[in-house]
Scaffold this motif. Structure first.
Motif, short mmCIF file in Angstrom:
data_model
loop_
_atom_site.label_atom_id
_atom_site.label_comp_id
_atom_site.label_asym_id
_atom_site.label_seq_id
_atom_site.Cartn_x
_atom_site.Cartn_y
_atom_site.Cartn_z
N GLY A 28 41.58 43.54 -25.02
CA GLY A 28 41.16 44.56 -25.63
C GLY A 28 39.69 44.57 -24.95
O GLY A 28 39.66 45.99 -25.73
N LEU A 29 39.32 44.06 -24.56
CA LEU A 29 38.06 43.66 -24.58
C LEU A 29 38.07 44.79 -22.66
O LEU A 29 39.37 44.42 -22.02
CB LEU A 29 36.65 42.67 -24.41
CG LEU A 29 36.74 41.67 -25.89
CD1 LEU A 29 36.06 40.82 -25.85
CD2 LEU A 29 35.37 43.25 -27.40
N GLU A 30 36.26 45.58 -22.41
CA GLU A 30 36.17 45.70 -21.29
C GLU A 30 35.66 44.78 -21.08
O GLU A 30 35.02 44.44 -21.45
CB GLU A 30 35.44 47.27 -21.27
CG GLU A 30 35.40 47.45 -19.94
CD GLU A 30 34.25 48.69 -20.09
OE1 GLU A 30 33.93 49.65 -18.68
OE2 GLU A 30 33.94 49.75 -21.40
N VAL A 31 35.95 44.36 -19.82
CA VAL A 31 35.32 43.31 -18.87
C VAL A 31 35.00 44.01 -17.48
O VAL A 31 35.73 44.74 -16.77
CB VAL A 31 36.56 42.13 -18.48
CG1 VAL A 31 35.74 40.80 -17.53
CG2 VAL A 31 36.78 41.24 -19.36
N VAL A 32 33.59 43.34 -16.84
CA VAL A 32 33.17 44.10 -15.44
C VAL A 32 32.62 42.86 -15.21
O VAL A 32 31.57 42.24 -15.15
CB VAL A 32 31.96 45.04 -15.39
CG1 VAL A 32 31.57 45.39 -14.40
CG2 VAL A 32 32.11 46.07 -16.80
N THR A 33 33.78 42.65 -13.98
CA THR A 33 33.60 41.75 -12.71
C THR A 33 31.80 41.63 -12.03
O THR A 33 31.97 43.11 -11.36
CB THR A 33 34.43 41.37 -12.49
OG1 THR A 33 34.97 42.48 -11.49
CG2 THR A 33 35.70 40.36 -12.56
N VAL A 34 31.09 40.91 -11.92
CA VAL A 34 29.28 41.23 -11.30
C VAL A 34 29.16 40.48 -10.35
O VAL A 34 29.18 38.94 -10.34
CB VAL A 34 28.47 41.05 -12.59
CG1 VAL A 34 27.18 41.16 -11.64
CG2 VAL A 34 29.16 41.93 -13.50
N SER A 35 28.92 41.36 -9.03
CA SER A 35 28.91 39.36 -7.68
C SER A 35 26.64 39.39 -7.86
O SER A 35 26.82 40.94 -8.37
CB SER A 35 28.93 40.15 -6.59
OG SER A 35 28.40 39.41 -5.52
N ILE A 36 26.54 38.52 -8.19
CA ILE A 36 25.21 38.26 -8.15
C ILE A 36 24.93 37.95 -6.14
O ILE A 36 24.03 36.98 -5.90
CB ILE A 36 25.21 36.80 -8.87
CG1 ILE A 36 25.79 35.68 -8.66
CG2 ILE A 36 24.95 37.58 -10.29
CD1 ILE A 36 25.09 33.98 -9.81
N MET A 37 25.97 37.56 -5.53
CA MET A 37 25.83 37.26 -4.08
C MET A 37 25.08 38.20 -3.31
O MET A 37 25.16 38.02 -2.27
CB MET A 37 26.78 36.86 -3.31
CG MET A 37 28.12 35.59 -4.61
SD MET A 37 26.67 34.56 -4.45
CE MET A 37 26.32 34.22 -2.91
N GLY A 38 25.19 39.65 -4.12
CA GLY A 38 24.83 40.60 -3.19
C GLY A 38 25.93 40.90 -2.22
O GLY A 38 25.30 42.92 -1.15
#
Length: 59
Positions: A28-38
């Motif tokens: 039930g958590l909101e997960v945001v995937t984040v690219s650190i590659m640009g």
């Protein structure tokens, strides 16, 4: 609701990045995937290509 940021870079291990995202979302958590590659598309060591939700610069 809690928000979790999953940072991803090219060469990530599939199970190490995607299993926590799956488990946290099921919990039930909101997960945001984040690219650190640009760029939004991040590729694992096994060639699995994932489109991140957001770039690090915009998170």
């Amino acid at each position: 609701m809690a928000k979790v940021y999953q940072f991803m870079a090219d060469g990530f291990e599939d199970i190490e990045a995607l299993a926590p995202v799956d488990i946290l979302r099921r919990g039930g958590l909101e997960v945001v995937t984040v690219s650190i590659m640009g760029h939004e598309l991040v590729t694992s060591t096994n060639g699995v290509c994932i489109k991140a939700d957001v770039l690090f610069e915009n998170a």
